[in-house]
Design a protein around this motif. Structure first.
Motif, PDB file in Angstrom:
ATOM      1  N   VAL B  24     -36.724   9.865   6.628  1.00 26.96           N
ATOM      2  CA  VAL B  24     -37.743   8.744   5.862  1.00 26.96           C
ATOM      3  C   VAL B  24     -38.998   9.159   5.247  1.00 26.96           C
ATOM      4  N   ARG B 137     -39.628  -3.208  12.852  1.00 24.21           N
ATOM      5  CA  ARG B 137     -38.600  -3.082  11.980  1.00 24.21           C
ATOM      6  C   ARG B 137     -38.364  -4.679  12.168  1.00 24.21           C
ATOM      7  N   SER B 148     -33.405   2.459  13.804  1.00 20.68           N
ATOM      8  CA  SER B 148     -32.710   3.324  13.499  1.00 20.68           C
ATOM      9  C   SER B 148     -32.902   4.103  11.719  1.00 20.68           C
ATOM     10  N   ASP B 149     -33.135   4.955  11.899  1.00 16.25           N
ATOM     11  CA  ASP B 149     -33.544   5.243  10.699  1.00 16.25           C
ATOM     12  C   ASP B 149     -32.670   5.807   9.750  1.00 16.25           C
ATOM     13  N   TYR B 153     -32.316   3.659   6.111  1.00 17.39           N
ATOM     14  CA  TYR B 153     -31.877   4.577   4.400  1.00 17.39           C
ATOM     15  C   TYR B 153     -31.299   3.885   3.818  1.00 17.39           C
ATOM     16  N   VAL B 221     -40.678   0.999   5.716  1.00 17.61           N
ATOM     17  CA  VAL B 221     -40.237   2.523   6.087  1.00 17.61           C
ATOM     18  C   VAL B 221     -41.579   2.650   6.862  1.00 17.61           C
TER      19      VAL B 221
END
Lengths: 293, 316
Positions: B24, B137, B148-149, B153, B221
């Motif tokens: 993040v 999101r 999921s981050d 990403y 984000v």
């Protein structure tokens, strides 16, 4: 009682008065900005912070040292002007030969420093300042608080005195000549660097003076300057920085227009000056009293 | 040289979350990196200092946030809508602002962004002081889950790399050369037959659109759009990032964004001092390191490789 377009006169004239007062602050600050820019080629972003510091010095004096409003009106601008001299001598001086934008960025840095320090010291909430002239007079169509009347009159006198000094005295002639061509003025034996320092001190002192006058009307607050300075920038764009009288007229005029907007269409009162700026830029890009440079 | 640095950085970006860097943090820094690249396109290559870029960043983040949360569009459509909003705003603001140069341009853009700020304070859909919170999101293209981050990403890295390549392409195109010519000598560019205002406006709109892309991606984000995004300190922050990294350099703004975001993360505990420290950094850079980190390094590199002294002063 008569009514105007369905607006009670008390509200109308009350807002008009508040508009005049705001206009007085716009005029005093844009005057200082214009004089400083003329000689230093720096747009003094710190101007708003110095206005805020003027108010804080007055508040501090009253709170801890027992200095009353009338003394603060003289002491506070001097204190802030001295801080301005230090700022100019230590930092601003080094940027005169560079693009104007660096002066703007440097003074913006000082806005962050001053505002951050005052917010750290006093929090974001406002500190009240006691009204030195309580009461007022009923004029029939409206109630005029003494203090507000005093602010309008005093700021008008200050603005006109500044205009007189710059346009009609020998000192002002030096100043105008220095704005036009500093090298030549220097050749005549006038100490231009000292004149620059004193001009900066004067402009900054004017901002602090406005700050002291604002203290009893608004609360003394670390962010009071940064919100004002952006409006003053718009005022400067509208008026152009070419003429002293132009700055005074534009400042008071826009304050009144803003006050009237608060009466007739309150939703737009925060943005009306920016809208006017847009229109002026479309019609007359150099500003009402300005010359393109 | 540039190419090796670029591939090295890209490789580092791709493996970063696997070697223990918090994704993040990188995503946030990449968003602000895009913002700074957009800002740098104007100051570094056209010589226009915008003090109001927060209006594009903030309005795009509000639009994207609103669409994601209330209308439930997929991620890429919401971002496109945000970019479109910023682009339209950019056309309007640019059309007004390019009428003046230098110091006035800075004051006008600042005033215009303050106008947008007041609009956002009053408009019902922005949620006023609270902003738009816990924005979902939504899945990418309606199918790829971004919750999921890690998935998000790589999406954000793709956007950021795309934006970077686009700006690189713009700068090295004939269009970019004309922009630099305008920066160096506007009257000359006019005399050579270029419609200077049209070039400036196009550069302004491109910069606004990219700032919007940064704002929209940031919403995805951080899942938050608030008044901070559109207020003037945000415009100051992007200036700071670009200054720290180096005005007019390719990598500078991104590096500056990483440094400023990292600084904010580490200093978050000491509140108002962050402002003071940012101000001090401003002062030091303007007084002593006007070329920024990347600019100073490049100057050092040049000096070591070209021992013969050159008379040409670096552009500032």
């Amino acid at each position: 009682m008569f009514e105007l377009l369905g607006i009670p006169p008390q509200a109308l004239f009350g807002q008009l008065l508040l508009g005049l007062i705001n206009g007085a602050f716009y005029a005093m600050l844009s005057l200082g900005l214009a004089v400083i820019f003329g000689l230093l080629n720096v747009i003094n972003f710190t101007h708003g912070a110095q206005y805020m510091m003027g108010a804080f010095v007055a508040w501090f004096g009253l709170q801890f040292l027992g200095i009353n409003y009338w003394v603060a009106l003289i002491v506070s601008p001097i204190v802030v002007a001295i801080s301005g001299v230090i700022l100019e001598q230590l930092f601003l001086k080094r940027l005169y030969h560079l693009d104007h934008l660096y002066g703007l960025l440097l003074t913006f840095g000082f806005v962050l420093i001053f505002e951050g320090m005052f917010r750290y010291g006093f929090g974001s909430s406002g500190q009240p300042y006691e009204n030195p002239l309580p009461g007022g007079v009923n004029l029939g169509f409206m109630f005029l608080p003494w203090y507000r009347g005093w602010v309008v009159v005093a700021s008008l006198i200050i603005c006109l005195a500044t205009w007189f000094i710059i346009e009609k005295t020998k000192l002002g002639a030096y100043l105008r000549a220095g704005t036009e061509n500093p090298t030549l003025v220097r050749a005549f034996g006038i100490n231009v660097p000292r004149m620059i320092t004193l001009t900066y001190a004067f402009g900054v002192g004017l901002a602090a003076f406005a700050g002291v006058m604002a203290a009893p009307i608004y609360q003394v607050n670390p962010t009071m300057g940064s919100n004002l300075i952006i409006v003053v920038f718009a005022v400067v764009v509208i008026g152009g920085m070419g003429s002293i009288m132009g700055s005074i007229v534009t400042g008071f005029g826009l304050g009144v227009i803003e006050g009237l907007t608060k009466v007739f269409y309150p939703q737009a009162s925060a943005t009306v000056i920016f809208v006017i700026m847009t229109i002026v830029l479309l019609v007359r890009p150099a500003g009402l009293f300005g010359t393109q440079r | 040289m540039n190419r090796f640095v670029a591939f090295g950085l890209l490789a580092l970006l791709l493996v970063a979350p696997w070697i223990g860097v918090y994704p993040v943090f990188i995503m946030k820094a990449l968003c602000f990196g895009m913002f700074a690249i957009a800002f740098n396109l104007l100051i570094g290559y056209v010589g226009l200092l915008s003090f109001g870029h927060a209006m594009f960043f903030g309005s795009a983040s509000y639009i994207t946030g609103h669409i994601l949360k209330v209308w439930g569009w997929s991620a890429e459509l919401s971002i496109i809508a945000g970019v479109l909003a910023a682009t339209i705003l950019g056309v309007a603001a640019g059309w007004i602002a390019i009428r003046r140069q230098g110091i006035y341009f800075a004051m006008i853009t600042l005033a215009l962004s303050q106008m947008v700020y007041f609009f956002c304070v009053q408009a019902p859909f922005t949620g006023g002081e609270d902003g738009i919170q816990s924005i979902p999101r939504q899945p990418l293209f309606g199918i790829i889950d971004l919750k999921s981050d890690m998935t998000l990403y790589y999406f954000v890295v793709a956007i950021a790399v795309g934006a970077f390549l686009l700006v690189y392409r713009i700068i090295h195109s004939p269009f970019g050369q004309v922009l630099k010519a305008i920066r160096e000598n506007e009257a000359r560019a006019t005399s050579l037959g270029y419609n200077v205002d049209r070039y400036k406006l196009l550069a302004f709109v491109l910069s606004a659109a990219l700032a919007g892309l940064a704002g929209s991606t940031k919403v995805l984000v951080m899942q938050l759009a608030s008044l901070t995004d559109v207020f003037w300190p945000m415009s100051g922050e992007v200036i700071l990032m670009t200054l720290v990294g180096g005005i007019g350099t390719i990598f500078g703004p991104v590096l500056g964004a990483f440094i400023v975001i990292a600084m904010q993360n580490y200093l978050a505990g000491i509140g108002e001092w962050v402002l003071v420290i940012q101000g001090v950094v401003f002062v030091i850079i303007v007084l002593a390191f006007r070329r920024g980190i990347v600019g100073e390094l490049m100057a050092l590199w040049d000096r070591r490789n070209k021992p013969a002294p050159t008379a040409v002063q670096p552009a500032e």
